[in-house]
Design a protein around this motif. Structure first.
Motif, PDB file in Angstrom:
ATOM      1  N   MET A 251      14.960  -5.216  -2.837  1.00 21.08           N
ATOM      2  CA  MET A 251      14.435  -4.257  -3.801  1.00 21.08           C
ATOM      3  C   MET A 251      13.161  -4.845  -4.390  1.00 21.08           C
ATOM      4  N   HIS A 252      12.103  -4.035  -4.428  1.00 18.86           N
ATOM      5  CA  HIS A 252      10.821  -4.453  -4.993  1.00 18.86           C
ATOM      6  C   HIS A 252      10.566  -3.648  -6.266  1.00 18.86           C
ATOM      7  N   TRP A 253      10.429  -4.334  -7.392  1.00 18.62           N
ATOM      8  CA  TRP A 253      10.136  -3.679  -8.659  1.00 18.62           C
ATOM      9  C   TRP A 253       8.657  -3.854  -8.989  1.00 18.62           C
ATOM     10  N   THR A 254       8.037  -2.760  -9.409  1.00 17.30           N
ATOM     11  CA  THR A 254       6.653  -2.779  -9.870  1.00 17.30           C
ATOM     12  C   THR A 254       6.620  -2.152 -11.247  1.00 17.30           C
ATOM     13  N   VAL A 255       5.848  -2.723 -12.147  1.00 19.91           N
ATOM     14  CA  VAL A 255       5.733  -2.170 -13.494  1.00 19.91           C
ATOM     15  C   VAL A 255       4.339  -1.584 -13.666  1.00 19.91           C
ATOM     16  N   LEU A 256       4.265  -0.462 -14.368  1.00 26.15           N
ATOM     17  CA  LEU A 256       2.972   0.135 -14.677  1.00 26.15           C
ATOM     18  C   LEU A 256       2.929   0.472 -16.150  1.00 26.15           C
ATOM     19  N   ASP A 257       1.727   0.435 -16.698  1.00 23.45           N
ATOM     20  CA  ASP A 257       1.535   0.888 -18.069  1.00 23.45           C
ATOM     21  C   ASP A 257       1.482   2.407 -18.043  1.00 23.45           C
ATOM     22  N   SER A 258       2.091   3.025 -19.024  1.00 19.33           N
ATOM     23  CA  SER A 258       2.103   4.481 -19.101  1.00 19.33           C
ATOM     24  C   SER A 258       1.998   4.887 -20.561  1.00 19.33           C
ATOM     25  N   PRO A 259       1.763   6.158 -20.824  1.00 18.60           N
ATOM     26  CA  PRO A 259       1.715   6.624 -22.213  1.00 18.60           C
ATOM     27  C   PRO A 259       3.043   6.473 -22.958  1.00 18.60           C
ATOM     28  N   ILE A 260       4.136   6.224 -22.235  1.00 15.66           N
ATOM     29  CA  ILE A 260       5.437   6.029 -22.875  1.00 15.66           C
ATOM     30  C   ILE A 260       5.866   4.568 -22.819  1.00 15.66           C
ATOM     31  N   GLY A 261       4.906   3.678 -22.605  1.00 14.38           N
ATOM     32  CA  GLY A 261       5.189   2.247 -22.530  1.00 14.38           C
ATOM     33  C   GLY A 261       5.323   1.788 -21.089  1.00 14.38           C
ATOM     34  N   GLU A 262       5.664   0.519 -20.933  1.00 13.28           N
ATOM     35  CA  GLU A 262       5.834  -0.005 -19.580  1.00 13.28           C
ATOM     36  C   GLU A 262       6.961   0.756 -18.884  1.00 13.28           C
ATOM     37  N   PHE A 263       6.745   1.010 -17.588  1.00 16.05           N
ATOM     38  CA  PHE A 263       7.691   1.796 -16.800  1.00 16.05           C
ATOM     39  C   PHE A 263       7.803   1.116 -15.447  1.00 16.05           C
ATOM     40  N   SER A 264       9.003   0.769 -15.041  1.00 17.20           N
ATOM     41  CA  SER A 264       9.222   0.054 -13.785  1.00 17.20           C
ATOM     42  C   SER A 264       9.794   0.983 -12.724  1.00 17.20           C
ATOM     43  N   VAL A 265       9.401   0.730 -11.487  1.00 23.24           N
ATOM     44  CA  VAL A 265       9.879   1.528 -10.357  1.00 23.24           C
ATOM     45  C   VAL A 265      10.328   0.576  -9.252  1.00 23.24           C
ATOM     46  N   ALA A 266      11.484   0.873  -8.653  1.00 21.57           N
ATOM     47  CA  ALA A 266      12.056   0.040  -7.591  1.00 21.57           C
ATOM     48  C   ALA A 266      12.018   0.780  -6.266  1.00 21.57           C
ATOM     49  N   THR A 267      11.564   0.085  -5.234  1.00 22.26           N
ATOM     50  CA  THR A 267      11.568   0.641  -3.881  1.00 22.26           C
ATOM     51  C   THR A 267      12.243  -0.363  -2.950  1.00 22.26           C
ATOM     52  N   ASP A 268      12.727   0.156  -1.834  1.00 19.05           N
ATOM     53  CA  ASP A 268      13.353  -0.714  -0.835  1.00 19.05           C
ATOM     54  C   ASP A 268      12.581  -0.700   0.481  1.00 19.05           C
ATOM     55  N   GLY A 269      11.371  -0.174   0.461  1.00 22.88           N
ATOM     56  CA  GLY A 269      10.571  -0.075   1.678  1.00 22.88           C
ATOM     57  C   GLY A 269      10.644   1.294   2.315  1.00 22.88           C
ATOM     58  N   THR A 270      11.707   2.058   2.039  1.00 23.78           N
ATOM     59  CA  THR A 270      11.829   3.399   2.611  1.00 23.78           C
ATOM     60  C   THR A 270      11.939   4.491   1.552  1.00 23.78           C
ATOM     61  N   SER A 271      12.383   4.127   0.332  1.00 22.05           N
ATOM     62  CA  SER A 271      12.522   5.137  -0.720  1.00 22.05           C
ATOM     63  C   SER A 271      12.518   4.473  -2.098  1.00 22.05           C
ATOM     64  N   VAL A 272      12.282   5.303  -3.104  1.00 23.03           N
ATOM     65  CA  VAL A 272      12.445   4.850  -4.479  1.00 23.03           C
ATOM     66  C   VAL A 272      13.938   4.817  -4.756  1.00 23.03           C
ATOM     67  N   GLN A 273      14.402   3.692  -5.289  1.00 25.50           N
ATOM     68  CA  GLN A 273      15.820   3.499  -5.573  1.00 25.50           C
ATOM     69  C   GLN A 273      16.130   3.574  -7.061  1.00 25.50           C
ATOM     70  N   GLY A 274      15.099   3.414  -7.900  1.00 23.33           N
ATOM     71  CA  GLY A 274      15.341   3.444  -9.325  1.00 23.33           C
ATOM     72  C   GLY A 274      14.055   3.384 -10.122  1.00 23.33           C
ATOM     73  N   THR A 275      14.152   3.804 -11.376  1.00 23.95           N
ATOM     74  CA  THR A 275      13.069   3.640 -12.339  1.00 23.95           C
ATOM     75  C   THR A 275      13.715   3.168 -13.637  1.00 23.95           C
ATOM     76  N   HIS A 276      12.884   2.589 -14.493  1.00 23.45           N
ATOM     77  CA  HIS A 276      13.420   2.011 -15.723  1.00 23.45           C
ATOM     78  C   HIS A 276      12.356   2.034 -16.810  1.00 23.45           C
ATOM     79  N   PHE A 277      12.751   2.456 -18.008  1.00 19.91           N
ATOM     80  CA  PHE A 277      11.850   2.406 -19.153  1.00 19.91           C
ATOM     81  C   PHE A 277      11.724   0.954 -19.574  1.00 19.91           C
TER      82      PHE A 277
END
Length: 159
Positions: A1-27
């Motif tokens: 699982m690869h997690w990437t964080v981005l800055d957003s208007p609602i604060g940091e937001f993380s997204v997880a991918t496994d190479g084929t699909s998004v598996q999760g997001t997190h505030f």
């Protein structure tokens, strides 16, 4: 699982991918998250999320896979993706659509367990009469997301 964080208007937001699909997001930031995507799918997910938060994207195309959840939860999560951008549905309405009219509270629990918030738009589900109740990311974030979508939908309808 690869997690990437981005800055957003609602604060940091993380997204997880496994190479084929998004598996999760997190505030917020997940400990394992990196600041720049490391693979094409992570780039796509981050690019789409940034465009969404900028009001430029109204429908995600990034593939999503949710490998867990009860049959009821998965039905609720599928129904969430059918609520049009800029619109809302109530917990009771979703319960009726998924075949259990008395399960409004269970819909709320399924919303709270949504592993992919924002992309699977649990923020579009509100209480009876449009009342803003409950949101795993906090009500201020829910309000921000609903206001963003309402503003963009209105701008597009009038252009």
């Amino acid at each position: 699982m690869h997690w990437t964080v981005l800055d957003s208007p609602i604060g940091e937001f993380s997204v997880a991918t496994d190479g084929t699909s998004v598996q999760g997001t997190h505030f917020g930031r997940v400990d394992a998250a990196v600041d720049e995507p490391t693979d094409p799918l992570s780039w796509q997910a981050v690019t789409e999320l940034r465009a969404y938060f900028a009001g430029e994207l109204t429908a995600f195309t990034v593939p999503v896979s949710v490998p867990r959840g009860s049959e009821f939860e998965r039905a609720v999560w599928r129904e969430m993706t059918r609520i049009p951008y800029g619109e809302t549905s109530t917990y009771g309405e979703v319960a009726r659509v998924v075949g259990d009219p008395g399960a409004a509270r269970a819909v709320g629990v399924a919303c709270n367990r949504n592993p992919v918030p924002v992309i699977v738009p649990c923020h579009r589900i509100v209480g009876a009469g449009g009342k803003l109740v409950g949101f795993g990311g906090g009500l201020p974030r829910k309000v921000h997301l609903l206001e963003l979508e309402a503003r963009v939908a209105l701008q597009r309808a009038w252009s």
